[in-house]
Design an enzyme around this catalytic site. Structure first.
Site, PDB file in Angstrom:
ATOM      1  N   HIS A  75       0.839  -1.198   0.000  1.00  0.00           N
ATOM      2  CA  HIS A  75       0.000   0.000   0.000  1.00  0.00           C
ATOM      3  C   HIS A  75       0.880   1.255   0.000  1.00  0.00           C
ATOM      4  O   HIS A  75       0.644   2.195  -0.772  1.00  0.00           O
ATOM      5  CB  HIS A  75      -0.934  -0.022   1.225  1.00  0.00           C
ATOM      6  CG  HIS A  75      -1.791   1.178   1.364  1.00  0.00           C
ATOM      7  ND1 HIS A  75      -3.098   1.222   0.909  1.00  0.00           N
ATOM      8  CD2 HIS A  75      -1.542   2.407   1.888  1.00  0.00           C
ATOM      9  CE1 HIS A  75      -3.601   2.420   1.160  1.00  0.00           C
ATOM     10  NE2 HIS A  75      -2.676   3.159   1.750  1.00  0.00           N
ATOM     11  N   GLU A  76       1.897   1.263   0.854  1.00  0.00           N
ATOM     12  CA  GLU A  76       2.797   2.422   0.935  1.00  0.00           C
ATOM     13  C   GLU A  76       3.586   2.594  -0.362  1.00  0.00           C
ATOM     14  O   GLU A  76       3.768   3.708  -0.849  1.00  0.00           O
ATOM     15  CB  GLU A  76       3.747   2.278   2.129  1.00  0.00           C
ATOM     16  CG  GLU A  76       3.052   2.346   3.489  1.00  0.00           C
ATOM     17  CD  GLU A  76       2.245   3.623   3.661  1.00  0.00           C
ATOM     18  OE1 GLU A  76       2.755   4.707   3.330  1.00  0.00           O
ATOM     19  OE2 GLU A  76       1.087   3.536   4.112  1.00  0.00           O
ATOM     20  N   HIS A 122       1.490   4.267  -2.958  1.00  0.00           N
ATOM     21  CA  HIS A 122       1.435   5.729  -2.816  1.00  0.00           C
ATOM     22  C   HIS A 122       2.634   6.369  -3.522  1.00  0.00           C
ATOM     23  O   HIS A 122       2.504   7.418  -4.151  1.00  0.00           O
ATOM     24  CB  HIS A 122       1.470   6.137  -1.333  1.00  0.00           C
ATOM     25  CG  HIS A 122       0.132   6.144  -0.651  1.00  0.00           C
ATOM     26  ND1 HIS A 122      -0.960   6.825  -1.157  1.00  0.00           N
ATOM     27  CD2 HIS A 122      -0.281   5.575   0.515  1.00  0.00           C
ATOM     28  CE1 HIS A 122      -1.997   6.659  -0.328  1.00  0.00           C
ATOM     29  NE2 HIS A 122      -1.618   5.901   0.680  1.00  0.00           N
ATOM     30  N   GLU A 166      -6.278   7.204  -1.535  1.00  0.00           N
ATOM     31  CA  GLU A 166      -6.357   5.981  -0.732  1.00  0.00           C
ATOM     32  C   GLU A 166      -6.933   4.819  -1.530  1.00  0.00           C
ATOM     33  O   GLU A 166      -6.427   3.700  -1.453  1.00  0.00           O
ATOM     34  CB  GLU A 166      -7.200   6.217   0.524  1.00  0.00           C
ATOM     35  CG  GLU A 166      -6.465   6.945   1.630  1.00  0.00           C
ATOM     36  CD  GLU A 166      -5.137   6.301   1.979  1.00  0.00           C
ATOM     37  OE1 GLU A 166      -4.998   5.067   1.892  1.00  0.00           O
ATOM     38  OE2 GLU A 166      -4.204   7.033   2.321  1.00  0.00           O
TER      39      GLU A 166
END
Ligand SMILES: [Zn+2]
Length: 256
Positions: A115-116, A119, A176
């Site tokens: 997820h990071e 980003h 997100e």
């Protein structure tokens, strides 16, 4: 301003969405690298080499499917109270030991790291920084450096490591959803069971009452995220099943 807007509109490779970005990728990577050097100087790192190797192995698998041109680096910081992880532009990934009891397994940690990483590859930091530059007149691109104390907190917050410096800047809902979707894709391609991401956010939702962890100040609304991820799991499961699968096992190290 029109010129800036024309120059600033780029399409994200993973989503096709038009983004407003005025900070060059090279500058973002330089800021990411500088921030990582500072954090490594200021925060103690984990001594347990088995733990470091495990976290690095997860990171490398995700890195391989995410972006081969990044200069990847992984660090595990010793801070049991810090429930957080981040990926800076250019591929500098940090995990705090406080994150491990929440992630529980290698697949759970893969969900957070993917997820990071998403980003970063989706250039959300550059997007946030560009918005700040436009909304706060007087900020100039040339002055964007960590040595400039006026901008330091803004830069770190835009990169998603703002909590430690006193500013928590939550990612937008759109960012997100993008990071959830692309992150789930990365973890499935890297061979981790995407179902682990759903379980992870369920545990996060339980923690959101009382004293919420740092991770939730930049990543709010864990229960709506669980619903969104659940819908994506069936298609991601197909990707996972054709990948070289990694067995899910606990990541539990009392000695850090
Ligand atoms: Zn996020």
């Amino acid at each position: 301003m029109l010129l800036v807007t024309l120059i600033g509109c780029v399409s994200a490779p993973e989503t096709g969405r038009k983004q407003f970005i005025v900070v060059p990728e090279s500058q973002m990577r330089a800021l990411g690298a500088q921030t990582f050097v500072q954090m490594k100087q200021q925060k103690p790192q984990v001594q347990n080499q088995r733990l470091v190797q495990d976290v690095t192995a997860i990171g490398r698998r995700i890195a391989k499917v995410a972006d081969e041109n990044y200069d990847w680096e992984f660090a595990v910081f010793r801070d049991d109270d810090m429930v957080n992880a981040f990926c800076l532009p250019g591929g500098k990934v940090g995990v705090y030991t406080g994150m491990l009891p929440v992630t529980e397994t290698n697949a759970g940690l893969a969900a957070v790291m993917a997820h990071e990483v998403a980003h970063a590859t989706l250039r959300h930091g550059a997007e946030r920084m560009s918005q700040s530059l436009v909304s706060q007149l007087g900020l100039s691109l040339a002055a964007l450096s960590l040595e400039n104390n006026e901008y330091r907190n803004l830069i770190m917050a835009a990169l998603g490591v703002g909590v430690q410096v006193g500013i928590a800047l939550p990612y937008s809902r759109l960012q997100e959803e993008e990071a959830d979707k692309v992150g789930l894709e990365y973890m499935a391609q890297a061979g981790y069971d995407p179902e682990a991401a759903v379980k992870l956010w369920q545990r996060m939702a339980q923690r959101s009452s009382g004293a919420p962890p740092e991770f939730l100040s930049t990543h709010p609304n864990p229960s709506s995220r669980v619903k969104y991820l659940r819908k994506l799991v069936p298609q991601m499961r197909a990707i996972y099943q054709s990948a070289e699968q990694v067995e899910t096992r606990p990541l539990d190290y009392p000695e850090r």
